[in-house]
Design an enzyme around this catalytic site. Structure first.
Site, PDB file in Angstrom:
ATOM      1  N   ASP A  14       0.864  -1.190   0.000  1.00 30.10           N
ATOM      2  CA  ASP A  14       0.000   0.000   0.000  1.00 30.10           C
ATOM      3  C   ASP A  14       0.891   1.227   0.000  1.00 30.10           C
ATOM      4  OD1 ASP A  14      -2.422  -1.397   0.070  1.00 30.10           O
ATOM      5  OD2 ASP A  14      -2.421  -1.501   2.257  1.00 30.10           O
ATOM      6  N   ASP A  58      -6.993  -1.314  -4.566  1.00 31.16           N
ATOM      7  CA  ASP A  58      -8.051  -0.917  -3.635  1.00 31.16           C
ATOM      8  C   ASP A  58      -8.932   0.169  -4.258  1.00 31.16           C
ATOM      9  OD1 ASP A  58      -6.874  -2.604  -1.717  1.00 31.16           O
ATOM     10  OD2 ASP A  58      -5.704  -0.972  -0.858  1.00 31.16           O
TER      11      ASP A  58
END
Length: 170
Positions: free
Chosen positions: A115, A133
């Site tokens: 991330d 995401d």
């Protein structure tokens, strides 16, 4: 283009893969680059769980669930394509599919997801996320929008049909 939703999924996969590779090779874990002050940063982070870091270290669970979801998405996309579903729905399904596979690859290969988008809202830091995401969230939003529009149109059509039937009976 007949299978454009799979092209959308592939584009998401490629962009997701490249951005994660850049983060892993150019930044050390925990490094941050300010994009907009302290509001938006590129941060090298790893997530061994799901959204908001829940279910940490449940790799096998996530792999099994993702395989089921991906199979279901492919099946549902084919069913919806055959029924003439709106491109909005099929695009949303393509985005979710690409995002799900992007994070699946990370979990299967490394046991964690890379991330890197970090937003801070005052003293509240939003969970760090990635391209996959983002694609999933946008895809789900398109699916919900399509459902709302389709349901509304079906309600209008049913009301018109009912009104027309009542006029014919008079």
């Amino acid at each position: 283009m007949r299978f454009y939703y799979y092209i959308i999924a592939i584009i998401v996969l490629v962009i997701d893969f490249i951005t994660k590779l850049v983060i892993k090779t150019q930044l050390n874990l925990g490094d941050e680059i300010s994009v907009i002050g302290n509001f938006f940063l590129i941060t090298s982070h790893r997530n061994r769980g799901a959204a908001f870091g829940i279910l940490q270290d449940q790799r096998t669970f996530f792999i099994i669930i993702t395989v089921i979801i991906v199979a279901g998405l492919i099946w549902y996309t084919q069913v919806m394509r055959k029924t003439g579903a709106h491109p909005r729905l099929l695009s949303g399904l393509g985005l979710v599919l690409g995002g799900a596979i992007g994070n699946f690859i990370d979990r299967a290969r490394f046991g964690e997801v890379v991330d890197f988008f970090k937003f801070n809202f005052g003293s509240y830091g939003f969970p760090i996320f990635n391209i996959a995401d983002s694609a999933i969230v946008i895809g789900v939003a398109l699916i919900l929008l399509d459902t709302l529009i389709t349901t509304r149109q079906e309600s209008k059509d049913a009301a018109k049909s009912e009104h027309k039937g009542m006029q014919e009976n008079e």
